[in-house]
Design a protein around this motif. Sequence first.
Motif, PDB file in Angstrom:
ATOM      1  N   LYS A   1       0.827  -1.211   0.000  1.00  0.00           N
ATOM      2  CA  LYS A   1       0.000   0.000   0.000  1.00  0.00           C
ATOM      3  C   LYS A   1       0.860   1.259   0.000  1.00  0.00           C
ATOM      4  CE  LYS A   1      -4.069  -1.886   2.278  1.00  0.00           C
ATOM      5  NZ  LYS A   1      -4.944  -1.788   3.461  1.00  0.00           N
ATOM      6  N   TRP A   2       2.074   1.160   0.529  1.00  0.00           N
ATOM      7  CA  TRP A   2       2.953   2.321   0.616  1.00  0.00           C
ATOM      8  C   TRP A   2       3.489   2.745  -0.742  1.00  0.00           C
ATOM      9  CZ3 TRP A   2       6.614   0.967   5.281  1.00  0.00           C
ATOM     10  CH2 TRP A   2       5.839   0.777   6.430  1.00  0.00           C
ATOM     11  N   GLU A   3       3.513   1.821  -1.705  1.00  0.00           N
ATOM     12  CA  GLU A   3       4.115   2.100  -3.007  1.00  0.00           C
ATOM     13  C   GLU A   3       3.460   3.272  -3.721  1.00  0.00           C
ATOM     14  OE1 GLU A   3       3.767  -1.612  -5.058  1.00  0.00           O
ATOM     15  OE2 GLU A   3       5.558  -2.438  -4.122  1.00  0.00           O
ATOM     16  N   THR A   4       2.164   3.452  -3.552  1.00  0.00           N
ATOM     17  CA  THR A   4       1.447   4.510  -4.274  1.00  0.00           C
ATOM     18  C   THR A   4       1.181   5.736  -3.412  1.00  0.00           C
ATOM     19  OG1 THR A   4      -0.673   3.490  -3.733  1.00  0.00           O
ATOM     20  CG2 THR A   4       0.340   2.878  -5.838  1.00  0.00           C
ATOM     21  N   LYS A   5       1.757   5.802  -2.230  1.00  0.00           N
ATOM     22  CA  LYS A   5       1.552   6.936  -1.331  1.00  0.00           C
ATOM     23  C   LYS A   5       2.512   8.068  -1.660  1.00  0.00           C
ATOM     24  CE  LYS A   5      -1.558   4.803   0.972  1.00  0.00           C
ATOM     25  NZ  LYS A   5      -2.937   5.058   0.684  1.00  0.00           N
ATOM     26  N   VAL A   6       2.099   9.277  -1.299  1.00  0.00           N
ATOM     27  CA  VAL A   6       2.936  10.460  -1.457  1.00  0.00           C
ATOM     28  C   VAL A   6       3.359  10.908  -0.064  1.00  0.00           C
ATOM     29  CG1 VAL A   6       3.025  12.852  -2.226  1.00  0.00           C
ATOM     30  CG2 VAL A   6       1.741  11.165  -3.557  1.00  0.00           C
ATOM     31  N   ALA A   7       4.655  11.058   0.133  1.00  0.00           N
ATOM     32  CA  ALA A   7       5.191  11.550   1.402  1.00  0.00           C
ATOM     33  C   ALA A   7       5.960  12.830   1.118  1.00  0.00           C
ATOM     34  CB  ALA A   7       6.110  10.516   2.035  1.00  0.00           C
ATOM     35  N   THR A   8       5.822  13.814   1.991  1.00  0.00           N
ATOM     36  CA  THR A   8       6.563  15.062   1.860  1.00  0.00           C
ATOM     37  C   THR A   8       7.394  15.255   3.115  1.00  0.00           C
ATOM     38  OG1 THR A   8       4.810  16.037   0.515  1.00  0.00           O
ATOM     39  CG2 THR A   8       6.381  17.554   1.525  1.00  0.00           C
TER      40      THR A   8
ATOM     41  N   VAL B   1       8.077   3.369  -0.059  1.00  0.00           N
ATOM     42  CA  VAL B   1       7.101   4.451  -0.174  1.00  0.00           C
ATOM     43  C   VAL B   1       7.333   5.198  -1.483  1.00  0.00           C
ATOM     44  CG1 VAL B   1       6.315   6.636   0.824  1.00  0.00           C
ATOM     45  CG2 VAL B   1       6.859   4.705   2.307  1.00  0.00           C
ATOM     46  N   GLY B   2       6.261   5.406  -2.225  1.00  0.00           N
ATOM     47  CA  GLY B   2       6.319   6.204  -3.438  1.00  0.00           C
ATOM     48  C   GLY B   2       7.021   5.572  -4.613  1.00  0.00           C
TER      49      GLY B   2
ATOM     50  N   GLY C   1       2.622   7.466  -6.581  1.00  0.00           N
ATOM     51  CA  GLY C   1       3.410   7.719  -5.387  1.00  0.00           C
ATOM     52  C   GLY C   1       4.701   8.462  -5.650  1.00  0.00           C
ATOM     53  N   ARG C   2       5.176   9.103  -4.594  1.00  0.00           N
ATOM     54  CA  ARG C   2       6.453   9.812  -4.675  1.00  0.00           C
ATOM     55  C   ARG C   2       6.866  10.264  -3.284  1.00  0.00           C
ATOM     56  NH1 ARG C   2       3.075  12.191  -7.157  1.00  0.00           N
ATOM     57  NH2 ARG C   2       2.954  13.519  -8.545  1.00  0.00           N
TER      58      ARG C   2
END
Length: 79
Positions: free
Chosen positions: A21-28, A48-49, A54-55
């Motif tokens: 699920k983390w693969e398509t998440k966006v973290a800043t 992640v991303g 994601g990115r």
Amino acid sequence: MHKDELQSRYDRVNSIVDVKKWETKVATIIGLGSMGQPISSQLARHGVGTRSPGRIRLIDGDTVSPRNLIGTEYRPAHL
């Protein structure tokens, strides 16, 4: 750290959370100093991303210099 020990740590994380699920998440991450830099590395290591959309966005207005290398994974050779 031994390869089996490292794999065991990742297996524990995978058993608690669906890492896919983390693969398509966006973290800043705002600020890549002594806290933001290792956090951004860990997010990337855990995938992640890694899949669209994601990115990981990294925001830091500071310039890396010898005075602020302490507490980061940067070394003088990186300057």
